[in-house]
Write a protein that holds these residues in place. Structure first.
Motif, PDB file in Angstrom:
ATOM      1  N   TYR A 135      -5.304  -2.512   0.220  1.00 18.19           N
ATOM      2  CA  TYR A 135      -5.710  -3.382   1.319  1.00 18.19           C
ATOM      3  C   TYR A 135      -6.801  -4.353   0.875  1.00 18.19           C
ATOM      4  O   TYR A 135      -6.804  -5.525   1.263  1.00 18.19           O
ATOM      5  CB  TYR A 135      -6.176  -2.562   2.522  1.00 18.19           C
ATOM      6  CG  TYR A 135      -5.042  -1.856   3.230  1.00 18.19           C
ATOM      7  CD1 TYR A 135      -4.033  -2.569   3.843  1.00 18.19           C
ATOM      8  CD2 TYR A 135      -4.984  -0.468   3.283  1.00 18.19           C
ATOM      9  CE1 TYR A 135      -2.990  -1.936   4.494  1.00 18.19           C
ATOM     10  CE2 TYR A 135      -3.950   0.184   3.924  1.00 18.19           C
ATOM     11  CZ  TYR A 135      -2.959  -0.559   4.531  1.00 18.19           C
ATOM     12  OH  TYR A 135      -1.927   0.080   5.168  1.00 18.19           O
ATOM     13  N   PRO A 141       0.835  -1.206   0.000  1.00 12.47           N
ATOM     14  CA  PRO A 141       0.000   0.000   0.000  1.00 12.47           C
ATOM     15  C   PRO A 141       0.871   1.257   0.000  1.00 12.47           C
ATOM     16  O   PRO A 141       1.964   1.283   0.548  1.00 12.47           O
ATOM     17  CB  PRO A 141      -0.787  -0.108   1.308  1.00 12.47           C
ATOM     18  CG  PRO A 141      -0.600  -1.491   1.803  1.00 12.47           C
ATOM     19  CD  PRO A 141       0.653  -2.007   1.193  1.00 12.47           C
ATOM     20  N   SER A 142       0.358   2.304  -0.627  1.00 15.37           N
ATOM     21  CA  SER A 142       1.085   3.572  -0.675  1.00 15.37           C
ATOM     22  C   SER A 142       0.997   4.327   0.644  1.00 15.37           C
ATOM     23  O   SER A 142       1.803   5.212   0.909  1.00 15.37           O
ATOM     24  CB  SER A 142       0.528   4.442  -1.798  1.00 15.37           C
ATOM     25  OG  SER A 142       0.722   3.810  -3.035  1.00 15.37           O
ATOM     26  N   GLY A 143       0.014   4.014   1.439  1.00 14.93           N
ATOM     27  CA  GLY A 143      -0.170   4.663   2.728  1.00 14.93           C
ATOM     28  C   GLY A 143      -1.387   4.073   3.423  1.00 14.93           C
ATOM     29  O   GLY A 143      -2.027   3.145   2.929  1.00 14.93           O
ATOM     30  N   THR A 144      -1.706   4.661   4.563  1.00 13.99           N
ATOM     31  CA  THR A 144      -2.861   4.163   5.308  1.00 13.99           C
ATOM     32  C   THR A 144      -4.176   4.453   4.594  1.00 13.99           C
ATOM     33  O   THR A 144      -5.186   3.809   4.858  1.00 13.99           O
ATOM     34  CB  THR A 144      -2.902   4.782   6.716  1.00 13.99           C
ATOM     35  OG1 THR A 144      -2.928   6.197   6.596  1.00 13.99           O
ATOM     36  CG2 THR A 144      -1.694   4.358   7.527  1.00 13.99           C
ATOM     37  N   TRP A 145      -4.153   5.375   3.652  1.00 12.21           N
ATOM     38  CA  TRP A 145      -5.351   5.769   2.924  1.00 12.21           C
ATOM     39  C   TRP A 145      -5.608   4.869   1.716  1.00 12.21           C
ATOM     40  O   TRP A 145      -6.648   4.957   1.069  1.00 12.21           O
ATOM     41  CB  TRP A 145      -5.202   7.208   2.429  1.00 12.21           C
ATOM     42  CG  TRP A 145      -3.881   7.423   1.732  1.00 12.21           C
ATOM     43  CD1 TRP A 145      -2.730   7.877   2.305  1.00 12.21           C
ATOM     44  CD2 TRP A 145      -3.570   7.148   0.372  1.00 12.21           C
ATOM     45  NE1 TRP A 145      -1.719   7.906   1.385  1.00 12.21           N
ATOM     46  CE2 TRP A 145      -2.205   7.452   0.173  1.00 12.21           C
ATOM     47  CE3 TRP A 145      -4.289   6.678  -0.712  1.00 12.21           C
ATOM     48  CZ2 TRP A 145      -1.563   7.310  -1.042  1.00 12.21           C
ATOM     49  CZ3 TRP A 145      -3.645   6.537  -1.936  1.00 12.21           C
ATOM     50  CH2 TRP A 145      -2.298   6.844  -2.091  1.00 12.21           C
ATOM     51  N   ASP A 146      -4.682   3.968   1.371  1.00  5.77           N
ATOM     52  CA  ASP A 146      -4.773   3.155   0.156  1.00  5.77           C
ATOM     53  C   ASP A 146      -5.679   1.933   0.385  1.00  5.77           C
ATOM     54  O   ASP A 146      -5.217   0.811   0.538  1.00  5.77           O
ATOM     55  CB  ASP A 146      -3.374   2.725  -0.275  1.00  5.77           C
ATOM     56  CG  ASP A 146      -3.345   2.230  -1.700  1.00  5.77           C
ATOM     57  OD1 ASP A 146      -4.402   2.224  -2.353  1.00  5.77           O
ATOM     58  OD2 ASP A 146      -2.253   1.857  -2.158  1.00  5.77           O
ATOM     59  N   ASP A 147      -6.983   2.199   0.378  1.00  6.31           N
ATOM     60  CA  ASP A 147      -7.958   1.134   0.638  1.00  6.31           C
ATOM     61  C   ASP A 147      -7.996   0.092  -0.478  1.00  6.31           C
ATOM     62  O   ASP A 147      -8.279  -1.081  -0.227  1.00  6.31           O
ATOM     63  CB  ASP A 147      -9.361   1.723   0.828  1.00  6.31           C
ATOM     64  CG  ASP A 147      -9.468   2.548   2.097  1.00  6.31           C
ATOM     65  OD1 ASP A 147      -8.721   2.259   3.052  1.00  6.31           O
ATOM     66  OD2 ASP A 147     -10.301   3.480   2.125  1.00  6.31           O
ATOM     67  N   ASP A 148      -7.698   0.507  -1.703  1.00  8.10           N
ATOM     68  CA  ASP A 148      -7.706  -0.447  -2.817  1.00  8.10           C
ATOM     69  C   ASP A 148      -6.613  -1.501  -2.656  1.00  8.10           C
ATOM     70  O   ASP A 148      -6.824  -2.681  -2.949  1.00  8.10           O
ATOM     71  CB  ASP A 148      -7.536   0.268  -4.148  1.00  8.10           C
ATOM     72  CG  ASP A 148      -8.740   1.120  -4.510  1.00  8.10           C
ATOM     73  OD1 ASP A 148      -9.849   0.798  -4.013  1.00  8.10           O
ATOM     74  OD2 ASP A 148      -8.574   2.086  -5.275  1.00  8.10           O
TER      75      ASP A 148
END
Length: 76
Positions: A51, A42-49
């Protein structure tokens, strides 16, 4: 003399060889999805796709392994 069943009439050897193909293929599919789940970053904690992709790959890996196990146990 009595007629005893011959060992050559038993088809289990052929069944084992035939079922080896889907077991190997399903194991390879499971390994691929496991590798995919481990390599997605993931690119960051915001990368829901990302996850969601990891979860999907894990579910597919466990599902393919479960089907391979069922095929393995089935003829027994």
């Amino acid at each position: 003399m009595t007629d005893s069943p011959h060992v050559e009439d038993d088809d289990r050897g052929c069944l084992v060889m035939v079922l080896a193909v889907p077991i190997v293929l399903l194991t390879l599919v499971s390994a691929y999805f496991c590798w995919t789940a481990l390599t997605i970053r993931p690119s960051g904690t915001w990368d829901d796709d990302a996850y969601a992709g990891i979860v999907l790959a894990c579910v597919m890996s466990v599902g393919a392994a479960g089907v391979a196990a069922a095929v393995w146990v089935l003829p027994g």
